[in-house]
Structure formats: C-alpha cells, structure tokens
Motif scaffolding. Structure first.
Motif, mmCIF file in Angstrom:
data_model
loop_
_atom_site.group_PDB
_atom_site.id
_atom_site.type_symbol
_atom_site.label_atom_id
_atom_site.label_comp_id
_atom_site.label_asym_id
_atom_site.label_seq_id
_atom_site.Cartn_x
_atom_site.Cartn_y
_atom_site.Cartn_z
ATOM 1 N N ALA A 158 -8.233 1.998 28.021
ATOM 2 C CA ALA A 158 -9.684 2.125 28.160
ATOM 3 C C ALA A 158 -10.329 0.764 28.394
ATOM 4 C CB ALA A 158 -10.282 2.781 26.926
ATOM 5 N N ALA A 159 -9.872 -0.250 27.674
ATOM 6 C CA ALA A 159 -10.413 -1.601 27.845
ATOM 7 C C ALA A 159 -10.119 -2.119 29.250
ATOM 8 C CB ALA A 159 -9.829 -2.542 26.802
ATOM 9 N N ASN A 160 -8.938 -1.828 29.765
ATOM 10 C CA ASN A 160 -8.588 -2.233 31.120
ATOM 11 C C ASN A 160 -9.470 -1.525 32.136
ATOM 12 O OD1 ASN A 160 -6.903 -3.758 32.947
ATOM 13 N ND2 ASN A 160 -5.993 -1.801 33.530
ATOM 14 N N ALA A 161 -9.762 -0.243 31.891
ATOM 15 C CA ALA A 161 -10.631 0.517 32.793
ATOM 16 C C ALA A 161 -12.048 -0.075 32.805
ATOM 17 C CB ALA A 161 -10.669 1.985 32.381
ATOM 18 N N VAL A 162 -12.539 -0.480 31.647
ATOM 19 C CA VAL A 162 -13.862 -1.102 31.554
ATOM 20 C C VAL A 162 -13.879 -2.414 32.333
ATOM 21 C CG1 VAL A 162 -15.491 -2.213 29.971
ATOM 22 C CG2 VAL A 162 -14.475 -0.020 29.363
ATOM 23 N N LEU A 163 -12.852 -3.220 32.159
ATOM 24 C CA LEU A 163 -12.764 -4.493 32.860
ATOM 25 C C LEU A 163 -12.668 -4.277 34.372
ATOM 26 C CD1 LEU A 163 -12.615 -7.563 32.652
ATOM 27 C CD2 LEU A 163 -10.149 -7.352 32.377
#
Length: 103
Positions: free
Chosen positions: A20-25
């Motif tokens: 999820a953090a990678n998707a946000v970035l």
C-alpha cells in the motif's frame, strides 16, 4: 535513502502494508510527473515546487576537441526547495536569513 527504504518508512509511520505504501508513492510520483509534463507546477508548501523550465538553444564547446557545437533548446524538470525544507537542511543559513530580514 533509496525507494525501498522510503516505502518502509511510509509503511511503518502510517500503519500501511509495504504494498500500500508503494502504491501511494507510485501515485504521488506519477501525479507530479504528469502535472510537470503538462507544464503545471506542483507546489508543496514547506517542501518545494516541482516545475518544468525551458532552456534556450545555445552554443557549447566539445571538451575533447574544443570545437563549437550547437545545443538545441529543451524542456527540463526543476525542483525549487521551500523555505522550511531549506531551514531543516541548513539551520544556520535560515537563521542568518531571518536575522538579515529583521534588520
């Protein structure tokens, strides 16, 4: 710091999975790239501004031969750091600037 380390910090500080953090970035980067490509500026107050800048055509010099060569006009991305970001990186310079502004 590289991308993986940034994703890990985003995930841990916001209680997200690394996916999820990678998707946000990814979304953040893609949004900034799209806006700058269109010619819009992306201003993140306190952090800085991402924008595109047009460089004029100019004459350069080949360092190996010394021959003059034409460098065509181009559009390049530019980041201008905000005052708060500058102050975090170099507090002494921010203090000097504040003192100078106060005079």
């Amino acid at each position: 710091m590289n991308r993986a380390e940034l994703v890990e910090i985003l995930a841990s500080k916001n209680e997200l999975s690394k996916t999820a953090a990678n998707a946000v970035l990814e979304t953040l980067i893609a949004t900034i790239q799209t806006a700058v490509k269109k010619g819009d500026a992306v201003q993140l107050v306190g952090f800085g501004t991402f924008k595109s800048v047009k460089r004029a055509a100019r004459t350069g010099k080949n360092p190996a031969t010394g021959a003059a060569l034409k460098i065509p006009a181009s559009t390049v991305p530019k980041f201008v750091p905000g005052a708060k970001f500058k102050a975090v990186v170099d507090p002494k310079a921010a203090k000097r600037k504040a003192e100078k502004a106060g005079k």
